[in-house]
Scaffold this active site. Structure first.
Site, PDB file in Angstrom:
ATOM      1  N   ASP A 108       0.955  -1.304  -0.061  1.00 44.12           N
ATOM      2  CA  ASP A 108      -0.003  -0.033   0.012  1.00 44.12           C
ATOM      3  C   ASP A 108       0.907   1.299  -0.102  1.00 44.12           C
ATOM      4  O   ASP A 108       0.439   2.577   0.010  1.00 44.12           O
ATOM      5  CB  ASP A 108      -0.936   0.042   1.251  1.00 44.12           C
ATOM      6  CG  ASP A 108      -2.249  -1.150   1.110  1.00 44.12           C
ATOM      7  OD1 ASP A 108      -2.543  -1.293  -0.225  1.00 44.12           O
ATOM      8  OD2 ASP A 108      -2.383  -1.815   2.103  1.00 44.12           O
ATOM      9  N   ASP A 179      -5.705  -4.489  -6.187  1.00 48.06           N
ATOM     10  CA  ASP A 179      -5.578  -3.057  -5.493  1.00 48.06           C
ATOM     11  C   ASP A 179      -4.269  -2.607  -5.981  1.00 48.06           C
ATOM     12  O   ASP A 179      -4.011  -1.551  -6.081  1.00 48.06           O
ATOM     13  CB  ASP A 179      -6.038  -3.354  -4.140  1.00 48.06           C
ATOM     14  CG  ASP A 179      -6.974  -4.021  -3.664  1.00 48.06           C
ATOM     15  OD1 ASP A 179      -7.186  -5.023  -4.303  1.00 48.06           O
ATOM     16  OD2 ASP A 179      -7.601  -3.590  -2.522  1.00 48.06           O
TER      17      ASP A 179
HETATM   18  N1  GLY Z   1      -7.205  -1.629  -0.638  1.00 40.68           N
HETATM   19  C1  GLY Z   1      -8.342  -2.047   0.147  1.00 40.68           C
HETATM   20  C2  GLY Z   1      -9.536  -1.684  -0.270  1.00 40.68           C
HETATM   21  O1  GLY Z   1      -9.922  -1.171  -1.259  1.00 40.68           O
HETATM   22  O2  GLY Z   1     -10.507  -1.652   0.473  1.00 40.68           O
END
Ligand code: GLY
Length: 396
Positions: A108, A179
């Site tokens: 992330d 993601d």
């Molecule tokens: N990346 C995690 C979400 O979209 O909740």
């Protein structure tokens, strides 16, 4: 991308965009003071929470994956208004993130450093924040596994997460999620800044893998894929934050749509644009008439579980695609406007005395946190609206 998008709007929509930005400025001028020393991730009873007060390791506190979006929204508003107070408060976040970079065992990194360091750098040219962003890009690049061509999603300790609990257990060293397409722009940016192609090469190998393994024949997108981390052999896929295996988690469709569009913008590789169009062709007929987006396009009709985060992410991608694919401009721009109008009219709180803007985000179909505010829903809403003005601050 350009002011051409604004020219494609009707006069009524141009006025509406200005009105929304004005409402946002009036509201956020108050909210920013109340939340100036917070890292908000969601709002309960109209009040931002504060991840700085969260107990536990950095994964759920200082380094929580959405901690960049509050600052990102303030930077967007700074770019929009030139009001220095947005800039001052936006700069609260980055030193806290920098402090935890080396403890972060997650992909992330892009979600965190793009809306904070990269956006700051793009707007101010500050060399210190550029260094932060480059350090983050190096840390992210280190998660690449060349055997499987994946950037590893999660870290040691994440075995306990609800999403990871499957039987047989996932080997997290081989797990990657759609993601991650949103983290790649940090790597593209780093190659552009340094002239070193390693970052771009890693990003493109991951994006090529994602085209092959995440995008189904019908254009819908898988959330989680697992590979053998030693040999790279494909293992399995999982429903993750969506309704179940084989479903179409709406936010995941958004991450894919946005991610491939951005990879195309960064590299010019035609297959990425074609992949974004394939996902778009799946999403378009699934957007409900009223423009409000479900948590999963294949969820049962009841209960109604809505995701305003997905709406903002899909809208921001459709606006870019409307410019990139002229023969689809009407369809793509129309879809974006339908979703953005729906939130303004049916799911937004513009009262300056409360903190959230959007009211119906959902963490994941089976996770706690349904139909509530999430800070990244507000971020993507503002980003998308600014794109309609034709002078947004491009990040992804
Ligand atoms: N990346 C995690 C979400 O979209 O909740």
């Amino acid at each position: 991308m350009s002011e051409r998008i604004t020219e494609m709007l009707t006069a009524a929509d141009r006025t509406w965009v200005d009105e929304v930005l004005q409402k946002a400025h009036v509201k956020l001028s108050k909210v920013r003071e109340r939340s100036a020393a917070k890292l908000p991730s969601e709002a309960q009873n109209g009040v931002h929470d504060n991840k700085l007060e969260a107990k536990g390791n950095i994964g759920i506190a200082k380094g929580f994956w959405t901690n960049g979006f509050w600052a990102g929204m303030l930077w967007q508003m700074y770019a929009e208004t030139g009001d220095e107070r947005y800039k001052e408060i936006a700069r609260f976040t980055l030193p806290i993130l920098d402090e935890c970079l080396l403890d972060m065992d997650t992909h992330d990194i892009g979600f965190l450093w793009l809306p904070t360091a990269v956006l700051d750098y793009k707007l101010t040219g500050d060399e210190g924040v550029k260094k932060s962003a480059l350090a983050a890009a190096k840390w992210l690049a280190g998660r690449f596994n060349p055997a499987a061509n994946i950037i590893r999603a999660w870290g040691a300790g994440d075995e306990k997460m609800a999403l990871s609990k499957v039987d047989p257990p996932m080997r997290l060293a081989g797990v990657t999620i759609i993601d991650c397409m949103m983290n790649l722009p940090l790597l593209y940016w780093a190659s552009n800044e340094t002239g070193d192609p390693r970052y771009r090469n890693i990003a493109m190998r991951h994006a090529d893998m994602a085209m092959q393994y995440f995008v189904r024949e019908d254009g819908s997108v898988i959330h989680i894929n697992e590979f053998d981390p030693d040999t790279g052999a494909y293992v399995d896929n999982f429903g993750g934050q969506g309704y179940g295996k084989g479903s179409a988690w709406s936010r995941g469709q958004g991450w894919g749509l946005c991610g491939f569009t951005d990879s195309y913008k960064a590299t010019g590789k035609q297959e990425y644009l074609e992949t974004a169009q394939k996902i778009a062709a799946y999403v378009l007929p699934n957007i409900p008439e009223d423009g409000l987006i479900p948590s999963d396009f294949r969820q049962p009709p009841k209960p109604w579980v809505q995701d305003d985060i997905a709406a903002g992410v899909l809208a921001t991608a459709f606006i870019d695609l409307a410019e990139l694919v002229p023969e689809q401009t009407d369809a793509y721009l129309g879809a974006a406007l339908r979703m953005l109008h729906a939130i303004d009219e049916k799911s937004a709180d513009w009262n300056p005395d409360t903190d959230p803007i959007t009211l119906h985000g959902t963490a994941g179909y089976h996770l706690p946190g349904r139909n509530i505010n999430f800070i990244y829903a507000d971020y993507y809403y503002i980003e998308a609206i600014r794109k309609l003005k034709g002078h947004d601050t491009y990040l992804w």
